[in-house]
Design a protein around this motif. Structure first.
Motif, mmCIF file in Angstrom:
data_model
loop_
_atom_site.group_PDB
_atom_site.id
_atom_site.type_symbol
_atom_site.label_atom_id
_atom_site.label_comp_id
_atom_site.label_asym_id
_atom_site.label_seq_id
_atom_site.Cartn_x
_atom_site.Cartn_y
_atom_site.Cartn_z
ATOM 1 N N VAL A 169 0.848 -1.190 0.000
ATOM 2 C CA VAL A 169 0.000 0.000 0.000
ATOM 3 C C VAL A 169 0.883 1.239 0.000
ATOM 4 C CG1 VAL A 169 -1.682 1.335 1.331
ATOM 5 C CG2 VAL A 169 -1.894 -1.149 1.190
ATOM 6 N N ASP A 170 0.542 2.194 -0.850
ATOM 7 C CA ASP A 170 1.281 3.452 -0.887
ATOM 8 C C ASP A 170 0.341 4.553 -1.339
ATOM 9 O OD1 ASP A 170 4.589 4.067 -0.962
ATOM 10 O OD2 ASP A 170 3.307 5.598 -1.843
ATOM 11 N N VAL A 171 0.595 5.762 -0.841
ATOM 12 C CA VAL A 171 -0.255 6.899 -1.171
ATOM 13 C C VAL A 171 0.065 7.476 -2.553
ATOM 14 C CG1 VAL A 171 1.196 8.737 -0.238
ATOM 15 C CG2 VAL A 171 -1.296 8.936 -0.071
ATOM 16 N N ALA A 172 1.176 7.048 -3.149
ATOM 17 C CA ALA A 172 1.613 7.590 -4.436
ATOM 18 C C ALA A 172 1.105 6.723 -5.594
ATOM 19 C CB ALA A 172 3.133 7.672 -4.482
ATOM 20 N N PRO A 173 0.156 7.211 -6.378
ATOM 21 C CA PRO A 173 -0.381 6.406 -7.488
ATOM 22 C C PRO A 173 0.680 5.996 -8.506
ATOM 23 C CG PRO A 173 -1.804 8.295 -7.044
ATOM 24 C CD PRO A 173 -0.547 8.504 -6.252
ATOM 25 N N THR A 174 1.642 6.870 -8.774
ATOM 26 C CA THR A 174 2.681 6.536 -9.747
ATOM 27 C C THR A 174 3.508 5.351 -9.272
ATOM 28 O OG1 THR A 174 2.785 8.826 -10.504
ATOM 29 C CG2 THR A 174 4.674 7.430 -11.017
ATOM 30 N N ALA A 175 3.823 5.317 -7.981
ATOM 31 C CA ALA A 175 4.586 4.203 -7.423
ATOM 32 C C ALA A 175 3.793 2.905 -7.518
ATOM 33 C CB ALA A 175 4.948 4.487 -5.973
ATOM 34 N N ILE A 176 2.499 2.967 -7.211
ATOM 35 C CA ILE A 176 1.669 1.771 -7.274
ATOM 36 C C ILE A 176 1.543 1.267 -8.709
ATOM 37 C CG2 ILE A 176 -0.683 0.902 -6.961
ATOM 38 C CD1 ILE A 176 0.950 1.074 -4.381
ATOM 39 N N ALA A 177 1.401 2.159 -9.651
ATOM 40 C CA ALA A 177 1.325 1.749 -11.054
ATOM 41 C C ALA A 177 2.600 1.026 -11.477
ATOM 42 C CB ALA A 177 1.083 2.969 -11.949
ATOM 43 N N GLU A 178 3.746 1.545 -11.050
ATOM 44 C CA GLU A 178 5.010 0.890 -11.392
ATOM 45 C C GLU A 178 5.128 -0.466 -10.702
ATOM 46 O OE1 GLU A 178 9.841 1.731 -11.246
ATOM 47 O OE2 GLU A 178 8.424 3.412 -11.096
ATOM 48 N N ALA A 179 4.681 -0.543 -9.444
ATOM 49 C CA ALA A 179 4.732 -1.819 -8.722
ATOM 50 C C ALA A 179 3.867 -2.861 -9.411
ATOM 51 C CB ALA A 179 4.278 -1.609 -7.278
ATOM 52 N N ARG A 180 2.689 -2.463 -9.871
ATOM 53 C CA ARG A 180 1.809 -3.407 -10.566
ATOM 54 C C ARG A 180 2.426 -3.881 -11.874
ATOM 55 N NH1 ARG A 180 -3.835 -0.033 -9.560
ATOM 56 N NH2 ARG A 180 -4.309 -0.903 -7.500
ATOM 57 N N THR A 181 3.113 -2.981 -12.561
ATOM 58 C CA THR A 181 3.782 -3.367 -13.802
ATOM 59 C C THR A 181 4.873 -4.395 -13.527
ATOM 60 O OG1 THR A 181 3.331 -1.223 -14.834
ATOM 61 C CG2 THR A 181 5.147 -2.514 -15.741
ATOM 62 N N LYS A 182 5.638 -4.165 -12.479
ATOM 63 C CA LYS A 182 6.678 -5.132 -12.095
ATOM 64 C C LYS A 182 6.067 -6.478 -11.738
ATOM 65 C CE LYS A 182 9.840 -1.708 -10.051
ATOM 66 N NZ LYS A 182 10.468 -1.279 -8.771
ATOM 67 N N ALA A 183 4.975 -6.451 -10.958
ATOM 68 C CA ALA A 183 4.341 -7.696 -10.534
ATOM 69 C C ALA A 183 3.843 -8.494 -11.732
ATOM 70 C CB ALA A 183 3.190 -7.392 -9.576
ATOM 71 N N ALA A 184 3.255 -7.804 -12.706
ATOM 72 C CA ALA A 184 2.761 -8.488 -13.899
ATOM 73 C C ALA A 184 3.898 -9.097 -14.700
ATOM 74 C CB ALA A 184 1.964 -7.512 -14.762
ATOM 75 N N ALA A 185 5.024 -8.389 -14.754
ATOM 76 C CA ALA A 185 6.165 -8.872 -15.527
ATOM 77 C C ALA A 185 6.848 -10.059 -14.863
ATOM 78 C CB ALA A 185 7.168 -7.739 -15.725
ATOM 79 N N ARG A 186 6.855 -10.058 -13.547
ATOM 80 C CA ARG A 186 7.586 -11.107 -12.830
ATOM 81 C C ARG A 186 6.728 -12.317 -12.506
ATOM 82 N NH1 ARG A 186 11.128 -7.275 -8.638
ATOM 83 N NH2 ARG A 186 11.675 -5.715 -10.232
ATOM 84 N N GLY A 187 5.405 -12.184 -12.543
ATOM 85 C CA GLY A 187 4.525 -13.310 -12.289
ATOM 86 C C GLY A 187 4.476 -13.687 -10.824
ATOM 87 N N SER A 188 3.915 -14.860 -10.566
ATOM 88 C CA SER A 188 3.741 -15.336 -9.200
ATOM 89 C C SER A 188 5.058 -15.817 -8.609
ATOM 90 C CB SER A 188 2.721 -16.480 -9.161
ATOM 91 O OG SER A 188 1.455 -16.038 -9.606
ATOM 92 N N GLY A 189 5.102 -15.806 -7.285
ATOM 93 C CA GLY A 189 6.278 -16.300 -6.591
ATOM 94 C C GLY A 189 6.165 -17.782 -6.310
ATOM 95 N N ALA A 190 6.961 -18.256 -5.371
ATOM 96 C CA ALA A 190 6.954 -19.668 -5.008
ATOM 97 C C ALA A 190 5.572 -20.078 -4.536
ATOM 98 C CB ALA A 190 7.987 -19.918 -3.907
ATOM 99 N N GLN A 191 5.154 -21.271 -4.933
ATOM 100 C CA GLN A 191 3.861 -21.831 -4.535
ATOM 101 C C GLN A 191 2.700 -20.929 -4.942
ATOM 102 O OE1 GLN A 191 4.470 -22.327 -0.326
ATOM 103 N NE2 GLN A 191 5.818 -24.092 -0.590
ATOM 104 N N GLY A 192 2.904 -20.123 -5.979
ATOM 105 C CA GLY A 192 1.841 -19.280 -6.490
ATOM 106 C C GLY A 192 1.547 -18.031 -5.694
ATOM 107 N N ALA A 193 2.370 -17.719 -4.702
ATOM 108 C CA ALA A 193 2.153 -16.519 -3.900
ATOM 109 C C ALA A 193 2.310 -15.273 -4.763
ATOM 110 C CB ALA A 193 3.136 -16.473 -2.729
ATOM 111 N N THR A 194 1.535 -14.256 -4.462
ATOM 112 C CA THR A 194 1.557 -13.045 -5.259
ATOM 113 C C THR A 194 1.712 -11.808 -4.377
ATOM 114 O OG1 THR A 194 -0.855 -12.863 -5.159
ATOM 115 C CG2 THR A 194 0.089 -14.029 -7.053
ATOM 116 N N ALA A 195 2.161 -10.741 -5.001
ATOM 117 C CA ALA A 195 2.169 -9.421 -4.373
ATOM 118 C C ALA A 195 1.141 -8.574 -5.101
ATOM 119 C CB ALA A 195 3.552 -8.787 -4.465
ATOM 120 N N ARG A 196 0.181 -8.015 -4.366
ATOM 121 C CA ARG A 196 -0.806 -7.102 -4.929
ATOM 122 C C ARG A 196 -0.528 -5.707 -4.393
ATOM 123 N NH1 ARG A 196 -5.488 -6.999 -3.553
ATOM 124 N NH2 ARG A 196 -5.427 -8.150 -1.594
ATOM 125 N N PHE A 197 -0.958 -4.705 -5.141
ATOM 126 C CA PHE A 197 -0.647 -3.329 -4.768
ATOM 127 C C PHE A 197 -1.897 -2.460 -4.891
ATOM 128 C CE2 PHE A 197 3.248 -5.309 -6.237
ATOM 129 C CZ PHE A 197 4.114 -5.019 -5.186
#
Length: 227
Positions: free
Chosen positions: A88-116
């Motif tokens: 969670v972050d108050v900066a929309p630009t940071a969250i947009a970049e985090a979501r882009t990274k998450a989509a590019a990197r996919g799920s982690g071990a055992q399918g765990a994910t990071a949502r933003f």
């Protein structure tokens, strides 16, 4: 850029109706400007080494909340080890970049994910849930003395009873300290038992930034238990 009143060139409220933080009042611009005019001094493009070591030691039990997650490097690293994370972050630009990274990197071990999500660390109650582990990497030291009680209370609402909070913040001991240095005593006072927390330990750490040398700045790593 916002003017001294905080209004942007178009007259739109750059703080979207929320109360500006002490840092935003001092700078005259919202946190988002750190990313739109970035890179932000704390945005390394990789996780903080101290957080990597914590994760390798098994210090993150899910679900995890990363409060003030920035562009998501710490959250993504924890998720890569198989732990569900919400950043969670108050900066929309940071969250947009985090979501882009998450989509590019996919799920982690055992399918765990990071949502933003865009959200205010001073109002975590709106998430409507509690977390077993909460991470504060660089948020606490931006709060002035008046803001700390409200921030600490917000963290308490979002943390399970018996849960753990890890706070990595700039310290006041050593050479080349960073802005907003915090003392051990200030950490202990902020997370005193009367606030619903108990400090388990505070150890010396280093915080890497874009401004400091390869050894980073003096810092503290506090482990705090939710009562």
């Amino acid at each position: 850029m916002a003017d001294a009143s905080g209004a942007g060139p178009s007259g739109r409220d750059p703080f979207d109706g929320r109360e500006p933080t002490s840092h935003e009042r001092m700078s005259g611009v919202p946190w988002d400007a750190s990313y739109t005019q970035g890179p932000a001094p704390w945005d390394l493009g990789r996780p903080q080494p101290a957080i990597v070591r914590l994760a390798e030691a098994g210090a993150f039990c899910g679900p995890v909340l990363d409060a003030g997650c920035g562009t998501g490097e710490n959250a993504l690293h924890v998720a890569s080890l198989g732990v569900e994370v919400l950043g969670v972050d108050v900066a929309p630009t940071a969250i947009a970049e985090a979501r882009t990274k998450a989509a590019a990197r996919g799920s982690g071990a055992q399918g765990a994910t990071a949502r933003f999500e865009v959200g205010d660390a001073f109002d975590l109650a709106v998430l409507g849930r509690r977390f077993a582990t909460v991470l504060d990497c660089g948020m606490f030291h931006t709060c002035d003395a008046d803001e700390r009680p409200r921030y600490v209370a917000s963290l308490a609402v979002a943390t399970e009873r018996g849960g753990t909070l890890h706070v990595l913040c700039l310290g006041d001991e050593g050479e080349d300290v960073g802005p907003h240095p915090v003392s051990r005593g200030e950490l202990r006072a902020a997370f005193a038992p009367a606030t619903g927390w108990e400090v388990v330990r505070i150890v010396e750490e280093r915080i890497e930034t874009r401004f400091h040398g390869p050894d980073g700045a003096p810092g503290w790593l506090a482990t705090v238990r939710r009562l």
